[in-house]
Design an enzyme around this catalytic site. Structure first.
Site, PDB file in Angstrom:
ATOM      1  N   ASP A 105       5.894  -0.464   0.029  1.00 32.42           N
ATOM      2  CA  ASP A 105       6.929  -1.486  -0.136  1.00 32.42           C
ATOM      3  C   ASP A 105       7.593  -1.678   1.217  1.00 32.42           C
ATOM      4  O   ASP A 105       8.067  -0.709   1.829  1.00 32.42           O
ATOM      5  CB  ASP A 105       7.982  -1.040  -1.157  1.00 32.42           C
ATOM      6  CG  ASP A 105       7.457  -1.051  -2.585  1.00 32.42           C
ATOM      7  OD1 ASP A 105       6.356  -1.591  -2.805  1.00 32.42           O
ATOM      8  OD2 ASP A 105       8.139  -0.521  -3.473  1.00 32.42           O
ATOM      9  N   ASP A 113       4.794  -7.094 -13.745  1.00 33.05           N
ATOM     10  CA  ASP A 113       5.770  -6.059 -14.096  1.00 33.05           C
ATOM     11  C   ASP A 113       6.082  -6.234 -15.583  1.00 33.05           C
ATOM     12  O   ASP A 113       6.466  -7.322 -16.006  1.00 33.05           O
ATOM     13  CB  ASP A 113       7.060  -6.226 -13.290  1.00 33.05           C
ATOM     14  CG  ASP A 113       6.822  -6.104 -11.787  1.00 33.05           C
ATOM     15  OD1 ASP A 113       5.938  -5.326 -11.389  1.00 33.05           O
ATOM     16  OD2 ASP A 113       7.507  -6.801 -11.011  1.00 33.05           O
TER      17      ASP A 113
END
Length: 253
Positions: A11, A130
Site C-alpha cells: 500500500d 472489498d
C-alpha cells in the site's frame, strides 16, 4: 496443477509503503521499489502496488515508482488505486506495469472492464473487490476504502465481472483485513465456486499457516500478503518452503 502464487501487496501513500488495520491507522514502512526487490529475491511471484493516496497530485509519484520498479523487477507488477479511465490504464501499462487493478471505478463504470480487456487483453485487467458479510450470511461490496456500502451482492458482482472480461478477481475480506486471524475461507469458497477466472485471496493473513490453509481449504489461485512480510515476521521463501512441504505446488528458487 498450476503453481499457487504468493503476492506481496504494498500500500503506497505519497510514495512510501504504509500499513494499517481495517483500512485505518497507517504506519510508514519504507521505499516501495526496495521492498519489491527484496521480495523478488525471496521468490515472490508478483508484486502489487496499491496507491491509496489515489489523488491527482500523487499520479506523478506513482508513475515514477512504476517506472523504477519495471526497470528493476523481472516478476509481474500490478498497480491499482485511483484508476478511472482507459487513459489511466494506458499510462500505467506504458510505464511498465503488467496488470491494472480497478475497484470503485469498475462499479461506477462496468464497461471500463470490457473496454480495457478489449484494448489491452483480459490478462491485464484485475477487478479488486472489498466485501463484508451481511446479517443474512451473504456479502455486500464496499467502495471508497471500505467506507461506502454499494448494496451490490458479492456473488452477483463477481459473476458480472467475469462476464464483462475481468482476468482476475482480487478479493479482500473487510471483516478480516489487518486482523491477522486468517483468510475468509467461507467468502473465498463462495467466490471460487461462482467464477472460472483466478481468485486472489486478500485480508487477514497473520501467519505462514494461514497461507497454507487458504490453499488447502479453497481454490484460490494466489494469496496476497502484506504485514507478515513488511514486519519481517516471515519471508516469501519460508512461505514457499511450507507450501512445498504440504505438497501445495509453488514456484521455488
Amino acid at each position: 496443477m498450476l503453481t499457487k502464487r504468493i503476492i506481496p501487496c504494498l500500500d503506497i501513500k505519497n510514495g512510501k509503503v504504509v500499513k494499517g488495520i481495517n483500512f485505518v491507522g497507517l504506519q510508514e514502512i519504507g521505499d516501495p521499489v526496495e521492498l519489491a526487490k527484496l521480495y523478488e529475491q525471496q521468490c515472490a511471484d508478483e508484486i502489487v502496488f496499491l496507491d491509496i493516496t489515489a489523488s491527482f497530485e500523487a499520479r506523478d509519484i506513482i508513475v515514477g515508482l512504476i517506472g523504477r520498479a519495471a526497470r528493476e523487477l523481472s516478476i509481474p507488477l500490478t498497480v491499482g488505486g485511483g484508476i478511472r479511465s482507459l487513459d489511466d490504464f494506458r499510462k500505467i501499462l506504458q510505464n511498465g506495469a503488467d496488470k491494472v487493478s480497478i475497484n470503485s471505478s469498475a462499479i461506477a463504470n462496468p464497461q471500463l472492464i470490457t473496454e480495457a480487456a478489449q484494448e489491452f487483453g483480459v490478462q491485464c485487467v484485475v477487478v479488486a473487490i472489498d466485501a463484508k458479510q451481511r446479517s443474512d450470511g451473504g456479502y455486500d461490496v464496499y467502495i471508497k476504502g471500505g467506507r461506502e456500502n454499494t448494496g451490490l451482492d458479492l456473488i452477483e458482482w463477481v459473476i458480472e465481472c467475469e462476464r464483462l472480461g475481468a482476468g482476475e478477481i482480487l478479493l479482500t475480506s473487510m471483516d478480516k483485513d489487518g486482523t491477522k486471524s486468517g483468510y475468509d475461507i467461507a467468502m473465498l469458497n463462495a467466490v471460487c465456486q461462482a467464477v472460472n477466472i483466478p481468485v486472489i485471496a486478500s485480508g487477514g493473513c497473520g501467519s505462514i499457516s494461514d497461507i497454507v490453509d487458504v490453499f488447502k481449504e479453497t481454490k484460490s489461485d494466489a494469496a496476497l500478503v502484506a504485514s507478515l512480510f513488511h514486519y519481517g515476521e516471515a519471508t516469501v521463501k519460508e512461505v514457499k518452503d511450507a507450501l512445498i512441504k504440504e505438497q501445495i505446488p509453488a514456484r521455488h528458487l
